[in-house]
Design an enzyme around this catalytic site. Sequence first.
Site, mmCIF file in Angstrom:
data_model
loop_
_atom_site.group_PDB
_atom_site.id
_atom_site.type_symbol
_atom_site.label_atom_id
_atom_site.label_comp_id
_atom_site.label_asym_id
_atom_site.label_seq_id
_atom_site.Cartn_x
_atom_site.Cartn_y
_atom_site.Cartn_z
ATOM 1 N N LYS A 113 0.740 -1.272 0.017
ATOM 2 C CA LYS A 113 -0.005 -0.034 0.054
ATOM 3 C C LYS A 113 1.052 1.285 0.084
ATOM 4 C CE LYS A 113 -4.143 -2.515 0.716
ATOM 5 N NZ LYS A 113 -3.458 -3.703 0.394
HETATM 6 C C1 LIG Z 1 -4.361 -4.877 0.116
HETATM 7 C C2 LIG Z 1 -3.285 -6.066 0.258
HETATM 8 C C3 LIG Z 1 -3.598 -6.985 -0.677
HETATM 9 C C4 LIG Z 1 -4.795 -6.960 -1.766
HETATM 10 O O1 LIG Z 1 -4.468 -5.945 -2.671
HETATM 11 P P1 LIG Z 1 -5.915 -5.440 -3.436
HETATM 12 O O2 LIG Z 1 -5.354 -4.155 -4.428
HETATM 13 O O3 LIG Z 1 -6.757 -4.798 -2.222
HETATM 14 O O4 LIG Z 1 -6.247 -6.381 -4.446
HETATM 15 C C5 LIG Z 1 -2.669 -8.031 -0.809
HETATM 16 N N1 LIG Z 1 -1.761 -8.213 -0.020
HETATM 17 C C6 LIG Z 1 -1.487 -7.459 1.011
HETATM 18 C C7 LIG Z 1 -0.486 -7.527 1.793
HETATM 19 C C8 LIG Z 1 -2.383 -6.161 0.969
HETATM 20 O O5 LIG Z 1 -2.093 -5.201 2.072
#
Ligand SMILES: *Cc1c(COP(=O)(O)O)cnc(C)c1O
Length: 496
Positions: A113
């Site tokens: 993120k």
């Molecule tokens: C948010 C997240 C995901 C999923 O990503 P999306 O964009 O919601 O599909 C996968 N792995 C981790 C560690 C995340 O923080």
Amino acid sequence: MLYTSTRDTAVRATAAEAIVRGISADGGLFVPLGIPKLSLKDIERLCPLSYAGRAGEILKLYLTDFTKEELSGCVGGAYSSGKFSSERIAPLRKLGGGTYMLELWRGPTCAFKDMALQLLPYLLTAAAHRTLKGTGIVILVATSGDTGKAALEGFRDVPGTEIAVFYPENGVSPMQKLQMTAQEGGNVHVCAVEGNFDDAQNGVKAIFADRAIKSELSERGLALSSANSINWGRLVPQLVYYISAYCELLSENALRPGEKLNAVVPTGNFGNILAAFYAKEMGVPIAKLICASNANNVLTDFLKTGEYNRNRPFYRTSSPSMDILISSNLERLLFHLSKDADEVRAYMSALGKEGRYRVSDGLFAKISGLFEAGFCDDERTARTIREAYEKYGCLCDPHTAVALNVYEDYVSRTGDSTPSVIASTANPYKFPACVLSALSGKERAGDGFALMRELHALTGEPIPQSLAELECKKVRFDRVCAKGEMAPALFGMLGM
Ligand SMILES: *Cc1c(COP(=O)(O)O)cnc(C)c1O
């Protein structure tokens, strides 16, 4: 470049407006009216640039109302200021053959993120400066664990902003929870919701759709905005790393110009894999988009059958950031492939009313041509963590392991030998109990910091500083609210 809504193509917004508003007033998501194209020459021209340089070149195709100076200030602040633990920002790690991990967790909160949320505050404040003039922004976030912390870290003490994060009370890992509840900063607010992630996300969507709340905030000189992956400003920074990864492989002669690459993405809200879709549409030679889910396999079923059905049990898994039954960003894919807002509106209305919809045969054929899908339960996730460590010396977090498992399954099913990039989305130390249990074959729980030290003693992998130092931080936020009480909780946190 102008933006429209997935539910009403009469809507027009500039990039700045789309980013500030987060979601269109009709409930739809902002999408670019066209997807800009990159030729192979264009991609090769990006190769000698730094990550920030590549980001600037790509963003300017989408954020055409930002000045060159604004954009270079934004990408420089996010990616050139030493906040990532790798100079390459999103380095590739070779697993073997033509398989690579794209390490997207080198940012300050150790999850992917950060790739977007280190940049979003710069984009949002530049955009707000233009569209809101003098109004303060309240960033509202629902999180399944990682977004909340990354948003808090990105927005902390950013002038003119307040940030409020809602997380499912029992739906995040202890480490994720502590990362949020111990967050520092004068403008940050954190609240647990009695419910799961979908409840928190629905509550946030309801606040955005509520005119009374909007006007109450506006009387106090505040406007709402979103840092969730439904915000275009979250998505556009994510295109960069798929394009950048292709550049890295070209530069290392690991790919010939034009040679295809699969992208394997552990998926929850469909944001990360949608970014790979945009990169492919732009012209990056991506072969298959491989969507990996955990036991909450609503997307696996959808991509295999054309029916999206959220009426199913909700599981809490070892990969909590993917414990999602309503993948909001899928709406953007449906729009781009159908080019029909009425059709999308009908699907979303059925999803709201009946919890399910089936896409038309024509749309399903397009989706099937682009995507592969699979899922992996907790037991296989644990086995994959152990095997990846034994086979490749690669310590995976559970989300990354889900993707690796689904990829290995795909390869053994199809024999596809196309080079592949697996999105590695979190540092393993964010989930020490899960990773240590997987490696030792014994169920481990308890003090996360003791488990981190044990994992370090076992593997020698460095513990990220930002996680180690949480041990001596104080919990600042212990507010909990019912899922129907998120609006009053927000007002309470803002002191209204
Ligand atoms: C948010 C997240 C995901 C999923 O990503 P999306 O964009 O919601 O599909 C996968 N792995 C981790 C560690 C995340 O923080």
